[in-house]
Enzyme design. Sequence first.
Site, short mmCIF file in Angstrom:
data_model
loop_
_atom_site.label_atom_id
_atom_site.label_comp_id
_atom_site.label_asym_id
_atom_site.label_seq_id
_atom_site.Cartn_x
_atom_site.Cartn_y
_atom_site.Cartn_z
N LYS A 174 -9.74 97.71 -98.34
CA LYS A 174 -9.29 96.71 -99.32
C LYS A 174 -9.93 95.34 -99.10
O LYS A 174 -10.43 95.04 -98.02
CB LYS A 174 -7.75 96.64 -99.32
CG LYS A 174 -7.16 97.86 -100.03
CD LYS A 174 -5.67 97.85 -100.17
CE LYS A 174 -5.23 99.11 -100.94
NZ LYS A 174 -3.77 99.30 -100.93
N ARG A 220 -2.75 105.86 -95.41
CA ARG A 220 -3.47 106.29 -96.62
C ARG A 220 -4.89 105.75 -96.53
O ARG A 220 -5.11 104.55 -96.63
CB ARG A 220 -2.74 105.74 -97.85
CG ARG A 220 -3.34 106.18 -99.18
CD ARG A 220 -2.60 105.56 -100.35
NE ARG A 220 -3.15 106.01 -101.61
CZ ARG A 220 -4.23 105.47 -102.18
NH1 ARG A 220 -4.86 104.46 -101.61
NH2 ARG A 220 -4.69 105.95 -103.32
#
Length: 259
Positions: free
Chosen positions: A204, A239
């Site tokens: 991210k 994840r």
Amino acid sequence: MGIVNVTPDSFSDGGRWLDHADAIAHGRELVAEGAAILDIGGESTRPGAEPVDAQEERRRVVPVVEGLRDAGAQLSVDTTKRVVAEAALAAGATLVNDVSALRFDPELAALVADAGCDVCLMHMLGEPRTMQEDPRYDDVVADVRAFLEERVAAAVAAGIAEERISVDPGIGFGKTLEHNLALLRHLDQIVALGRPVVIGTSRKSFLGRITGRDDPHQRVLGTVATNVLAYERGAEVFRVHDVAATRDALAVAAATLGP
Ligand code: HH2
């Protein structure tokens, strides 16, 4: 939890697995690398993403769930929509990963309750199209914790068994760099809710802000660092796009921290 994005526009791997056969092969590869869960999604939730029509999302996701039925991992569907979840559950998924924590589709909670499947409730401020426009909190950790507590209670009230529920602070979903870091630093306060914590930092942009890496593929080491720290603070599900690297790091962290 390995990520299988069947989308043209995901922030790090958009378009790579849009073909069903490619997505299925990718999912099998992630299981070979050690993924226990595959999270299959047909709608990007990156900041600014436009919503996808339910029919199209179902067309992307369902054949991939079917093709991964015997892959040896639990199958999760990353969706906010009842019709998509329903078709994915019928095709073999047993976990609904809803980034809206059962808020966007009023019919999804009843489906999860009736199916008796697992559900992941994630915190997001606002909606993907606008969530990164000046997000503000009184106290991000307390606010996210209170939100998740309320969503777990709402899910239980809708008939979902508490032991089926996991929670996720939603790294990057309506959060600044400082908000993301505060949530990771104080993850023990989310763990204290008593439900398994899922954490999604993979590649991210906040990792790029810290490391100077603009290319998401170069954020693997940053991803690994955050997952090791989250593990140490009690997270249970990680994840990630990069399963092999994360598995190795978590194995070493687990061995070092001990039983
Ligand atoms: N992050 C993304 C999507 N789904 N689900 C949970 N539970 N937690 C997360 O942090 C999370 C999530 C965004 O990542 P990705 O799927 O790689 O990108 P995109 O939304 O652009 O497809």
